[in-house]
Scaffold this motif. Structure first.
Motif, short mmCIF file in Angstrom:
data_model
loop_
_atom_site.label_atom_id
_atom_site.label_comp_id
_atom_site.label_asym_id
_atom_site.label_seq_id
_atom_site.Cartn_x
_atom_site.Cartn_y
_atom_site.Cartn_z
N ALA A 81 76.62 102.90 71.57
CA ALA A 81 76.81 102.91 70.13
C ALA A 81 76.90 104.49 69.81
O ALA A 81 77.60 104.63 68.57
CB ALA A 81 75.43 102.49 69.61
N LYS A 82 76.17 105.35 70.29
CA LYS A 82 76.28 106.66 69.46
C LYS A 82 77.79 107.37 69.91
O LYS A 82 78.20 107.95 69.14
CB LYS A 82 75.29 107.81 70.55
N ARG A 83 78.27 106.89 71.03
CA ARG A 83 79.64 107.18 71.55
C ARG A 83 80.81 106.80 70.48
O ARG A 83 81.70 107.41 70.24
CB ARG A 83 79.96 106.93 72.95
N TYR A 84 80.42 105.63 69.96
CA TYR A 84 81.28 104.99 68.75
C TYR A 84 80.83 105.56 67.71
O TYR A 84 81.48 104.86 66.67
CB TYR A 84 81.43 103.65 68.96
N GLY A 85 79.92 106.49 67.38
CA GLY A 85 79.73 106.69 65.88
C GLY A 85 78.65 106.16 65.25
O GLY A 85 78.38 106.40 64.06
N SER A 86 77.57 105.45 65.70
CA SER A 86 76.59 104.66 65.34
C SER A 86 75.27 105.85 64.91
O SER A 86 75.19 106.75 65.90
CB SER A 86 75.95 103.56 66.10
N SER A 87 74.80 105.43 63.89
CA SER A 87 73.45 106.13 63.62
C SER A 87 72.38 105.68 64.25
O SER A 87 72.49 104.50 64.80
CB SER A 87 73.35 106.22 61.90
N SER A 88 71.05 106.21 64.20
CA SER A 88 70.04 105.92 64.67
C SER A 88 69.41 104.37 64.34
O SER A 88 69.20 103.52 64.95
CB SER A 88 69.01 106.74 64.79
N SER A 89 69.61 104.36 62.86
CA SER A 89 69.33 103.17 62.28
C SER A 89 70.08 102.00 62.74
O SER A 89 69.80 100.89 62.76
CB SER A 89 69.05 103.31 60.82
N GLY A 90 71.25 102.45 62.64
CA GLY A 90 72.51 101.41 63.10
C GLY A 90 72.24 100.76 64.34
O GLY A 90 72.21 99.57 64.78
N THR A 91 71.93 101.86 65.51
CA THR A 91 71.65 101.38 66.61
C THR A 91 70.23 100.43 66.78
O THR A 91 70.27 99.59 67.69
CB THR A 91 71.26 102.73 67.75
#
Length: 200
Positions: A81-91
Motif C-alpha cells: 500500500a505504501k509503495r503505491y502511495g497509500s496513507s496510513s489511514s488508507g492502509t
C-alpha cells in the motif's frame, strides 16, 4: 493415545487433523487462525501428555512460524500500500475493509468468496478513505490497488505458514503403529481408497 488400538487412535488423530485444516481456512477471513491452531495443538498435548515428539523445540518452531505469518500478513499489505502511495489511514481502512469483505462474501463460492471479499474489501476501504481525504482519483486508485495486492499476498503467505504449522503438528499427532504388527501409517489411506474404488 498409546492405550487405544491403532485404528481407533488413527481415526481420532485424523479427525483432529481435519479440524486443523478447517481452522487453517480462517486465515482467509483475516482471523488469527494460526494462533487458534497452535492453541488446539496445545490442548491435544495436554490431553496426551505422553506424546514425546512435541518437544520444546517443536513449540519454539510453532510459535516462531505463527509470528512470521502475522508479520508477513501485516507487512505485505503495509509495504504494498505504501509503495503505491497509500496513507496510513488508507492502509488501516483497507485492513478493516478486508475483514468486512471476507465476512460478507464468505457464503459465496463454497467459502472462496471470503478471499474475493477480503481482496475487494481491501481495495474498497483504502479507496474510500483516500477519496474522503481529498486525494486525486488517480492517486486513490493506485493506493487502493497496492492495498489489494498486499492483502492478497499477505493472505497467501499466512496460509502457507499455517500449512507448514499444520504439517509439523500432524506428523506428531499421528499415532505410531504397534511394533511387530498392526496397520502402518499408509494403510488407513489405502483402505479408504480401496473402499472408494469399490463404491465407484
Amino acid at each position: 493415545m498409546d492405550f487405544l488400538p491403532f485404528p481407533l487412535a488413527s481415526l481420532l488423530a485424523g479427525a483432529f487433523i481435519t479440524l486443523l485444516c478447517f481452522v487453517l481456512m480462517l486465515n482467509v477471513f483475516g482471523l488469527p487462525a494460526n494462533w487458534v491452531m497452535l492453541g488446539l495443538v496445545a490442548l491435544w498435548k495436554m490431553a496426551h501428555p505422553a506424546s514425546e515428539s512435541m518437544t520444546a523445540w517443536f513449540w519454539v518452531m510453532m510459535v516462531g512460524l505463527a509470528l512470521v505469518g502475522e508479520a508477513l500478513e501485516l507487512g505485505m499489505q503495509i509495504v504494498k500500500a505504501k509503495r503505491y502511495g497509500s496513507s496510513s489511514s488508507g492502509t488501516f481502512a483497507g485492513m478493516i475493509g478486508a475483514i468486512a469483505g471476507a465476512i460478507l462474501l464468505a457464503p459465496l463460492f463454497f467459502g472462496l468468496g471470503a478471499l474475493i471479499g477480503a481482496v475487494a474489501g481491501a481495495w474498497t476501504g483504502c479507496f474510500v478513505m483516500e477519496m474522503a481525504k481529498g486525494r486525486p482519483l488517480r492517486e486513490s486508485l493506485d493506493a487502493a490497488f497496492g492495498a489489494m495486492v498486499g492483502r492478497f499476498l499477505g493472505t497467501v503467505c499466512k496460509c502457507g505458514i499455517g500449512g507448514a504449522m499444520l504439517a509439523l503438528a500432524a506428523s506428531r499427532i499421528w499415532p505410531k503403529p504397534p511394533v511387530g504388527g498392526g496397520l502402518t501409517p499408509d494403510e488407513p489411506l489405502q483402505l479408504v481408497m480401496a473402499l472408494a474404488g469399490g463404491l465407484c
